[in-house]
Design an enzyme around this catalytic site. Structure first.
Site, mmCIF file in Angstrom:
data_model
loop_
_atom_site.group_PDB
_atom_site.id
_atom_site.type_symbol
_atom_site.label_atom_id
_atom_site.label_comp_id
_atom_site.label_asym_id
_atom_site.label_seq_id
_atom_site.Cartn_x
_atom_site.Cartn_y
_atom_site.Cartn_z
ATOM 1 N N LEU A 236 0.849 -1.183 0.000
ATOM 2 C CA LEU A 236 0.000 0.000 0.000
ATOM 3 C C LEU A 236 0.887 1.236 0.000
ATOM 4 O O LEU A 236 1.389 1.681 1.032
ATOM 5 C CB LEU A 236 -0.929 0.001 1.213
ATOM 6 C CG LEU A 236 -1.858 -1.208 1.374
ATOM 7 C CD1 LEU A 236 -2.868 -0.957 2.490
ATOM 8 C CD2 LEU A 236 -2.583 -1.528 0.075
ATOM 9 N N ASP A 237 1.090 1.780 -1.180
ATOM 10 C CA ASP A 237 2.034 2.878 -1.371
ATOM 11 C C ASP A 237 1.507 4.170 -0.737
ATOM 12 O O ASP A 237 0.358 4.556 -0.962
ATOM 13 C CB ASP A 237 2.271 3.098 -2.869
ATOM 14 C CG ASP A 237 3.179 4.270 -3.137
ATOM 15 O OD1 ASP A 237 4.358 4.191 -2.760
ATOM 16 O OD2 ASP A 237 2.702 5.274 -3.713
ATOM 17 N N ALA A 238 2.365 4.817 0.051
ATOM 18 C CA ALA A 238 2.063 6.131 0.638
ATOM 19 C C ALA A 238 0.718 6.164 1.346
ATOM 20 O O ALA A 238 0.038 7.192 1.379
ATOM 21 C CB ALA A 238 2.108 7.211 -0.449
#
Length: 579
Positions: A236-238
């Site tokens: 889960l990016d950023a």
């Protein structure tokens, strides 16, 4: 496995939604999400403290085209390289965003549902996913300003008209935490006139508005697609920036944590072996919060490890590294730390806020710059800029110490990875660390992006020639890394959740003890982090005299526990009572 009834699942989903949204019909939204995921009363989910990982799990991080050849699609070349060079050693692969994009080397996604045609197509992704644990980015916080959604936003039509955060530019946003120095708001022309949209990272990366349930439904549809295509690990990016609330820092919001719990509920009911990893490059205590009570992320990135380990190796002092390790709570069963010391980004410095002083951080930054590194900055309150990350390849970051370059670069680099491979957690190794790639400074000049320094693209024939040449530093590092991994994956005491205790052997050594979950193996991991030879009495390590002790790396047996253990500069041992 525990059977999860439809009623139980509905209750969970509705509970998540009720916490996030007000004044909506959570019953109908829950039904819709479950239908989008294709989950029903026949689904299974793992118990909260069950895990599906062990010491054999090792990830390689790479772009889809980090290695390319003239006559193959890059994803096919990557598959070939893995099969020829790393089969049986590395069982997982994180392919960084492989979708059509407009900037940030993939993290500004134009279309989440397609594979970038310069890399290949879904058939290559499925092929890799059938043989390796495939990890993919879910870029949840933002999408490209060239996406269909944003085009529709400007045209004031669906889908997209209400997918972005549109606010009055005069709004007080001074409390918002920023990872960049660019203006937070971007002014755009729409059919309804000028509007200002929220852009946490860059003006090409427009933040998605999750207060609109339609955005959530779009993301759940994407999750289902990835699962169907073979993805089993979601990064889960950023994600820490996902939920915005005016008058707050708009980072680590309670509703953001609830979204992570919701994603986990949906994903694990579809595929009990699938896992979530949160990418939150923030101070250590905030990062750890994404474990929740073993009900949020299955894993968190160990973001403090890279800067602390580099600091220890360039100063020859393990004080801060040991203090941090002792403060780290063991990951509960059902969760683990993802250990890394290099990535496609730089060496983040926010995770050592409160762990290293500003003077120590400045010394590290200055030392790295002497080895060719670039520095990226972030804005703080009052308009001050602070170093946000160091951009450098790990191989060149360890070219020397605070005293300057020296002859121990390879030994220091291998020592760094020996530490990472033996620590509690699952190791993730960046492809350019495996290949001992040097700084790509010419690339920085071409792209005007500091992060390009660690994103070189190897021609398959060129890197093959270097790896087959036993004299190149690339070949020497690659073979030693493979050997260490091959040893690691056979040791029960290196299980990601095996017991770990820090050893106190002086500031020039960094050591810890691991014990297998069944308590049938102990390993004492002792590393010399200096450029000097160090001797310590074996008796100071408290080895049990009835056991037979062997260094797993050198295969040397230690029968006389009254002798000294001699470690060459950056030398190390993995002393085990089981071979």
């Amino acid at each position: 496995m525990n059977s999860s009834t439809h009623k139980d699942l509905r209750f969970l989903v509705e509970s998540h939604l009720a916490f996030i949204y007000e004044d909506i019909d959570v019953d109908s939204l829950a039904t819709r999400l479950m239908q989008l995921m294709g989950i029903n009363n026949s689904c299974l989910k793992p118990g909260i403290h069950e895990n599906s990982w062990n010491q054999s799990d090792v990830l390689m991080i790479t772009y889809g085209d980090s290695i390319y050849s003239e006559n193959q699609e890059p994803l096919e070349t990557l598959y070939t390289f893995m099969g020829e060079r790393l089969k049986g050693v590395i069982n997982g692969i994180h392919i960084l965003p492989f979708f059509p994009y407009s900037s940030d080397d993939g993290f500004s996604v134009i279309d989440y549902t397609q594979v970038n045609d310069s890399l290949g197509d879904w058939s290559y992704i499925e092929k890799i996913g059938s043989e390796y644990n495939l990890m993919s980015d879910l870029v949840v916080n933002h999408c490209s300003s060239r996406s269909r959604w944003f085009d529709n936003f400007k045209q004031r039509k669906d889908p997209g008209k209400d997918y972005f955060i549109d606010i009055d530019p005069n709004t007080d946003l001074s409390q918002v935490v920023r990872p960049r120095t660019s203006p937070l708001l971007r002014e755009v022309e729409t059919l309804d006139g000028k509007r200002s949209v929220w852009c946490t990272f860059s003006h090409d990366q427009v933040d998605l508005n999750f207060s609109n349930p339609e955005v959530l439904c779009e993301m759940v549809t994407i999750i289902k697609l990835y699962l169907d295509r073979g993805v089993r690990t979601f990064r889960l990016d950023a994600v820490a920036f996902l939920w915005k609330e005016l008058g707050t820092a708009s980072i680590n919001h309670p509703k953001t944590h609830e979204f992570v719990r919701l994603f986990r509920t949906l994903i694990e009911h579809h595929s009990p072996d699938a896992i979530i990893i949160t990418e939150t490059n923030i101070p250590n205590h905030e990062n750890l919060s994404y474990f929740g009570n073993a009900n949020e992320a299955h894993a968190v990135y160990n973001f403090s490890l890279p800067p602390l380990l580099i600091h220890a190796l360039i100063t020859g002092d393990s004080t801060h590294l040991k203090k941090w390790l002792m403060s780290m709570p063991p990951a509960q069963m059902g969760t683990f730390y993802l250990n890394f010391i290099a990535s496609h980004d730089g060496v983040g410095l926010r995770p050592v806020e409160g762990l290293l002083s500003e003077t120590e951080i400045d010394e590290m930054v200055n030392t790295m710059q002497g080895f060719g590194a670039r520095v990226s900055w972030r804005a703080t309150e009052g308009g001050r800029s602070k170093p946000y990350e160091i951009n450098v390849t790990l191989f060149d970051a360890l070219e020397g110490t605070v005293k300057g370059p020296d002859k121990w670069q390879v030994e220091r680099f291998i020592c760094a990875h020996a530490i990472m491979l033996s620590l509690e957690g699952v190791p993730a190794i960046y492809i350019h660390s495996l290949l001992a790639t040097n700084n790509y400074s010419d690339g920085v000049e071409l792209t005007n992006s500091n992060r390009t320094i660690n994103r070189y693209k190897w021609a398959y024939d060129d890197i093959s020639q270097k790896l087959d040449d036993g004299y190149s530093h690339h070949a020497r590092v690659f073979e030693r890394m493979k050997n260490l991994i091959a040893i690691r994956i056979k040791q029960p005491a290196f299980h990601p959740n095996a017991t770990q205790f820090t050893l106190h052997l002086g500031d020039q050594l960094f050591g810890f003890w691991r014990q297998s979950p069944r308590r049938d193996q102990s390993i004492f991991c002792i590393h010399n982090i200096t450029d000097k030879e160090i001797s310590i009495p074996l008796s100071s390590i408290n080895l049990i005299s009835l056991d037979k002790w062997v260094d797993l790396v050198s295969e040397k047996e230690f029968t006389n526990l009254h002798e000294d253990l001699v470690l060459q500069p950056y030398g190390f041992v993995w002393l085990s009572n089981r071979v």
